[in-house]
Design a protein around this motif. Sequence first.
Motif, PDB file in Angstrom:
ATOM      1  N   LEU A  62      40.703  16.852  38.704  1.00  0.00           N
ATOM      2  CA  LEU A  62      41.861  16.117  38.225  1.00  0.00           C
ATOM      3  C   LEU A  62      42.532  16.784  37.030  1.00  0.00           C
ATOM      4  N   PHE A  63      41.765  17.455  36.194  1.00  0.00           N
ATOM      5  CA  PHE A  63      42.356  18.102  35.029  1.00  0.00           C
ATOM      6  C   PHE A  63      43.154  19.348  35.413  1.00  0.00           C
ATOM      7  N   LYS A  64      43.073  19.757  36.685  1.00  0.00           N
ATOM      8  CA  LYS A  64      43.843  20.889  37.195  1.00  0.00           C
ATOM      9  C   LYS A  64      45.012  20.421  38.060  1.00  0.00           C
ATOM     10  N   PHE A  65      45.439  19.190  37.870  1.00  0.00           N
ATOM     11  CA  PHE A  65      46.527  18.638  38.675  1.00  0.00           C
ATOM     12  C   PHE A  65      47.787  19.498  38.528  1.00  0.00           C
ATOM     13  N   ASN A  66      48.495  19.632  39.638  1.00  0.00           N
ATOM     14  CA  ASN A  66      49.712  20.458  39.712  1.00  0.00           C
ATOM     15  C   ASN A  66      49.414  21.952  39.605  1.00  0.00           C
TER      16      ASN A  66
ATOM     17  N   LEU B 274      35.124  13.867  42.980  1.00  0.00           N
ATOM     18  CA  LEU B 274      36.165  13.927  41.960  1.00  0.00           C
ATOM     19  C   LEU B 274      35.529  14.375  40.657  1.00  0.00           C
ATOM     20  N   THR B 275      36.273  15.131  39.868  1.00  0.00           N
ATOM     21  CA  THR B 275      35.784  15.472  38.533  1.00  0.00           C
ATOM     22  C   THR B 275      36.961  15.534  37.574  1.00  0.00           C
ATOM     23  N   GLU B 276      36.720  15.110  36.359  1.00  0.00           N
ATOM     24  CA  GLU B 276      37.748  15.148  35.332  1.00  0.00           C
ATOM     25  C   GLU B 276      37.558  16.335  34.399  1.00  0.00           C
TER      26      GLU B 276
END
Length: 356
Positions: free
Chosen positions: A318-322, A344-346
């Motif tokens: 998720l921290f690599k979104f976009n 999922l990982t943040e």
Amino acid sequence: MAASWSPPRARERERPRASAAANDKVPSWTLVTSQAFDTAWRILKGSMTLSASFLLATLCYFRGLYLYLGHRLKWWIGYLQRKFKKNLSVEAEVDLLSYCAREWKGETPHAKLMKKAYEELFWRHHIKCVRQVKRDNYDALRSVLFQIFSQGLSFPSWMKEKDIVKLPEKLLFSQGCNWIQQYSFGPEKYTGSNVFGKLRKYVELLKTQWTEFSGMKDYHKRGSMCNMLFSDAILEYRLYEALKFIMLYQVTEVYEQMKAKKVIPSLFSLLFSRETSSDPLSFMMNHLNSVGDTCGLERIDMFILGYSLEVKIKVFRLFKFNSRDFEVCYPEQPLREWPEISLLTENDHHYLIPIF
């Protein structure tokens, strides 16, 4: 005998004086009544004040007693809940967007990015719920094993061809890996002559549990069994150490293939190119022994885990979104027939289990 005589005016002056003297000597009934009422009121007022003080003190006492008993009752309820409630390391499903709203309340750039990532998962990838996983240095192994068992996935093909219970002895006697005695069991940090016995016992447990879950056709029964298994910390720990050993065994096998000039998967070429994991021993000492103790699985370890268990591990970072690294697979090019599980990982350290 002559009678005494006084003038009339003198007699008139003496009459009021006599009347006043009589009044001084005999109090009026109204005065007595007033004094009686005053005395009674003073007594009643004192009694009422004393009663009110006593009532107030009684109320204060019972209020304090109520608060004390309420506090003690709350403590005992919490204690009993902690003692008898199952400590699930994989929690029940919760709504994805509700979880996001609870965890990311701020308006910082990172919080906004995470909110957008969760919305992307909800609308585009159709992930509706999520399971929280206990945050420790085993959570990557826990997340993968939970899904393998809950989905009833079968053994990897290579495990069907070999008796994995005998793998510890095989590494020692057939391949001469006497360094296996330096294997460390996570936070236990146990090494010594009984390493083989412990590894054999743990691998046998993994085989037994995996066989049982893969043989269950009822989804709800598998879910109940998972809840039982993943509330037993000791049992979990042994299964994770067995998985670590399976990874080590695969690294050793591929290393022998590389020495024999055979073609090996590219992920292992990357592994052996690192100075800290140039061979199975350095991989074990510098990386694997710390898993479960001071660190979790690194990304390259996730590749090895997926390869060893023959599952495609899809991870939404998720921290690599976009970015192109928002959705990755371990290994990157798995065989087509391998089953897929998702995480999922943040932050690449702790994982959640998505529910589609």
